[in-house]
Design a protein around this motif. Structure first.
Motif, short mmCIF file in Angstrom:
data_model
loop_
_atom_site.label_atom_id
_atom_site.label_comp_id
_atom_site.label_asym_id
_atom_site.label_seq_id
_atom_site.Cartn_x
_atom_site.Cartn_y
_atom_site.Cartn_z
N LEU A 25 86.78 44.17 54.21
CA LEU A 25 87.91 45.08 54.46
C LEU A 25 88.72 45.33 53.20
N GLU A 26 88.91 44.29 52.39
CA GLU A 26 89.63 44.47 51.12
C GLU A 26 88.87 45.40 50.19
N GLY A 27 87.56 45.28 50.16
CA GLY A 27 86.74 46.17 49.34
C GLY A 27 86.84 47.61 49.81
N ARG A 28 86.80 47.80 51.13
CA ARG A 28 86.94 49.15 51.69
C ARG A 28 88.31 49.73 51.40
N LEU A 29 89.34 48.88 51.51
CA LEU A 29 90.71 49.33 51.21
C LEU A 29 90.82 49.78 49.76
N ARG A 30 90.19 49.05 48.86
CA ARG A 30 90.19 49.41 47.44
C ARG A 30 89.52 50.77 47.24
N GLN A 31 88.39 50.98 47.92
CA GLN A 31 87.69 52.28 47.83
C GLN A 31 88.56 53.41 48.34
N LEU A 32 89.21 53.19 49.46
CA LEU A 32 90.06 54.24 50.03
C LEU A 32 91.25 54.54 49.12
N ARG A 33 91.82 53.52 48.52
CA ARG A 33 92.94 53.75 47.59
C ARG A 33 92.48 54.56 46.38
N GLU A 34 91.30 54.25 45.87
CA GLU A 34 90.76 55.01 44.74
C GLU A 34 90.50 56.46 45.13
N ALA A 35 89.97 56.67 46.33
CA ALA A 35 89.71 58.03 46.81
C ALA A 35 91.02 58.79 46.97
N ILE A 36 92.04 58.14 47.50
CA ILE A 36 93.36 58.78 47.64
C ILE A 36 93.91 59.14 46.27
N HIS A 37 93.76 58.25 45.31
CA HIS A 37 94.24 58.52 43.95
C HIS A 37 93.50 59.73 43.36
N THR A 38 92.20 59.80 43.59
CA THR A 38 91.40 60.93 43.09
C THR A 38 91.86 62.24 43.72
N VAL A 39 92.06 62.23 45.04
CA VAL A 39 92.52 63.44 45.74
C VAL A 39 93.91 63.83 45.26
N ASP A 40 94.79 62.85 45.10
CA ASP A 40 96.15 63.13 44.63
C ASP A 40 96.13 63.76 43.23
N ALA A 41 95.29 63.24 42.35
CA ALA A 41 95.16 63.81 41.00
C ALA A 41 94.63 65.23 41.07
N ARG A 42 93.69 65.47 41.96
CA ARG A 42 93.13 66.83 42.11
C ARG A 42 94.17 67.79 42.65
N ILE A 43 94.96 67.34 43.62
CA ILE A 43 96.04 68.17 44.17
C ILE A 43 97.03 68.51 43.07
N GLU A 44 97.39 67.54 42.26
CA GLU A 44 98.34 67.77 41.18
C GLU A 44 97.77 68.76 40.17
N SER A 45 96.50 68.63 39.85
CA SER A 45 95.85 69.54 38.91
C SER A 45 95.83 70.97 39.44
N ILE A 46 95.48 71.13 40.70
CA ILE A 46 95.45 72.47 41.31
C ILE A 46 96.85 73.04 41.40
N SER A 47 97.82 72.19 41.76
CA SER A 47 99.21 72.66 41.83
C SER A 47 99.70 73.15 40.48
N GLU A 48 99.35 72.43 39.43
CA GLU A 48 99.75 72.83 38.07
C GLU A 48 99.09 74.16 37.70
N THR A 49 97.83 74.32 38.04
CA THR A 49 97.13 75.58 37.77
C THR A 49 97.80 76.73 38.52
N LEU A 50 98.15 76.50 39.78
CA LEU A 50 98.83 77.55 40.56
C LEU A 50 100.19 77.89 39.96
N ARG A 51 100.93 76.86 39.51
CA ARG A 51 102.24 77.13 38.87
C ARG A 51 102.05 77.99 37.62
N LYS A 52 101.02 77.68 36.83
CA LYS A 52 100.77 78.46 35.62
C LYS A 52 100.39 79.89 35.97
N LEU A 53 99.57 80.06 36.99
CA LEU A 53 99.17 81.40 37.41
C LEU A 53 100.38 82.19 37.92
#
Length: 83
Positions: A25-53
């Motif tokens: 369960l701890e290993g799965r939790l670590r994977q989910l946290r990493e996936a959330i971090h990846t999605v959050d970074a992608r959201i921030e990147s897309i948001s920045e691109t939209l702001r620039k546009l």
């Protein structure tokens, strides 16, 4: 009469089983946290691109706020405007 031997036959085995499950369960939790971090970074990147546009599309003639342009970067994110 049996004294709960079915449920508590081997506390050491039960403890080892629970420890193994906790590790999985701890290993799965670590994977989910990493996936959330990846999605959050992608959201921030897309948001920045939209702001620039939006910024490049808003010259002197486009100074008015467009419908639905509240500056919201999405749920859980704050909008940062760079002008």
């Amino acid at each position: 009469m049996l004294r709960g031997t079915d449920r508590h036959a081997d506390p050491v085995a039960a403890t080892a089983s629970l420890a193994a499950e906790a590790a999985l369960l701890e290993g799965r939790l670590r994977q989910l946290r990493e996936a959330i971090h990846t999605v959050d970074a992608r959201i921030e990147s897309i948001s920045e691109t939209l702001r620039k546009l939006r910024h490049t599309g808003s010259g002197p003639d486009h100074g008015e706020s467009r419908s639905g342009d509240s500056g919201d970067a999405g749920p859980g994110h704050t909008a940062t405007r760079h002008h």
